[in-house]
Design an enzyme around this catalytic site. Structure first.
Site, short mmCIF file in Angstrom:
data_model
loop_
_atom_site.label_atom_id
_atom_site.label_comp_id
_atom_site.label_asym_id
_atom_site.label_seq_id
_atom_site.Cartn_x
_atom_site.Cartn_y
_atom_site.Cartn_z
CE LYS A 65 -3.47 -1.29 -0.55
NZ LYS A 65 -3.89 -1.93 -1.76
CD1 TRP A 70 1.25 6.68 -9.98
CD2 TRP A 70 1.37 7.19 -7.92
NE1 TRP A 70 1.10 8.13 -10.02
CE2 TRP A 70 0.99 8.38 -8.52
CE3 TRP A 70 1.32 7.59 -6.51
CZ2 TRP A 70 0.91 9.69 -8.08
CZ3 TRP A 70 1.07 8.98 -5.82
CH2 TRP A 70 0.93 9.94 -6.76
CG HIS A 127 4.06 -6.34 -1.27
ND1 HIS A 127 4.21 -4.78 -1.84
CD2 HIS A 127 2.86 -6.72 -1.55
CE1 HIS A 127 3.31 -4.47 -2.42
NE2 HIS A 127 2.37 -5.72 -2.37
CB SER A 157 -3.46 2.81 2.42
OG SER A 157 -3.55 2.24 1.28
#
Ligand code: PPS
Length: 313
Positions: A65, A70, A127, A157
């Site tokens: 998050k 993006w 991650h 988030s």
């Protein structure tokens, strides 16, 4: 992935596996190599650790998050926006930039997806905390783009993500989740170690570009410029302007290839994937008492690092 993107046949067989995802249930959290994990990210561990990186692979690494999607989309547009426009309309971003450690039933593992990517460079999402990243990335001196987000907004988030995503453990209420976050007992372990781990690695491994979500919100054009410099890309100005337009929050929220609407594990009625995209939304969640407690704890956890975040811009 069997698709041949150059011939325009680009909805791959992989999409057929999506039905399985509808049936998956919330996983248990367990300790794995000192990190809280769920089996969807450890089931393919041997393959993962033996993963063979190529020198031109580009890794997008983040704590969950922090801005993964993006930056993934920016990279995808910079490298393939012109050469394979059909990718943009038919292949969701999470297949263009596969999630390396993922092992969801019915779908090829992240490692298999990466190994079948038809593109060069290969863009790879992870991650994993720095100490668990497969060795061959370091051996091949791969470029790593790390994105970090301030702890408070990152926690908010993550809370909403866990509420709406059946592949994550139940978060409980906000107070419960915040405590879990402070204890580092969320999937992929402590935020504090994740962000400072890559920050320290950068001191000895120069091929890490360390980005901040807050800088991107403040001036995405500047951040795309910096990213291009790191990657050695001489992208024309008009092209960069096109990229920044496509990756605006509203554009990505509308775009079915970047908003995760095609992933059946997520319930957008609870919370959308593209939720707010702001710096400072934590102020709508933290009570005064939670904020004081968090700040005190944060000071302790971050006292040995030079890493600094902005919680407002
Ligand atoms: S994941 O599941 O870990 O891959 O999620 P990730 O992509 O890292 O993070 C999702 C959050 O990033 C926000 N986001 C954006 N903000 C601003 N502009 C753009 N273009 C953008 N794209 C994604 C997204 O809204 C999530 O943050 P919150 O605060 O929940 O809105």
């Amino acid at each position: 992935m069997e698709a041949d993107h150059r011939k325009g046949k680009c909805v791959p067989d992989i999409m057929e596996g999506m039905d399985f995802l509808q049936k998956i249930s919330r996983p248990e959290l367990f300790d794995f190599e000192g990190i809280s994990m769920v089996h969807y990210f450890t089931d393919n561990w041997v393959d993962l650790q033996n993963f063979q990186a190529r020198p031109d692979d580009i890794v997008v690494s983040t704590f969950p998050k922090a801005g993964t999607t993006w930056v993934s989309y920016i990279l995808d547009l910079l490298y393939f926006g012109n050469t394979a426009p059909e990718r943009q309309t038919s292949l969701p971003i999470y297949f263009r930039v596969p999630f390396l450690e993922s092992a969801f039933p019915g779908l090829p593992s992240g490692v298999e997806q990466v190994n079948k990517l038809p593109t060069t460079p290969r863009l790879i999402k992870t991650h994993l905390p720095v100490q668990l990243l497969p060795e061959s990335f370091w051996e091949q001196n791969c470029r790593v783009v790390y994105v970090a987000r301030n702890a408070k907004d990152n926690a908010v988030s993550y809370f909403h993500f866990d509420r709406m995503n059946k592949a994550q453990p139940e978060p409980g209420d906000w107070n419960t989740f915040l405590q879990t976050f402070m204890d580092g007992k969320n999937v992929f372990g402590p935020w504090y170690d994740h962000v400072s781990g890559y920050w320290e690695k950068k001191q000895t491994y120069s091929n890490i570009h360390y980005m901040f979500f807050e800088d991107m919100v403040e001036d995405i054009g500047r951040e795309v410029d910096r990213l291009c410099s790191f990657l050695g890309l001489s992208t024309p100005i008009e092209e960069k302007e096109r990229v920044t337009k496509y990756v605006h929050f509203d554009a990505m929220k509308q775009n079915n290839m970047t908003n995760y609407s095609s992933l059946p594990v997520m319930d957008f009625k609870i919370s959308p994937f593209m939720r707010k995209g702001k710096v400072g939304d934590w102020k709508n969640h933290f009570t005064v008492a939670q904020n004081e407690q968090f700040d005190e704890h944060y000071k302790q956890k971050m006292k040995n690092t030079t890493l600094q975040f902005r919680t407002e811009i």
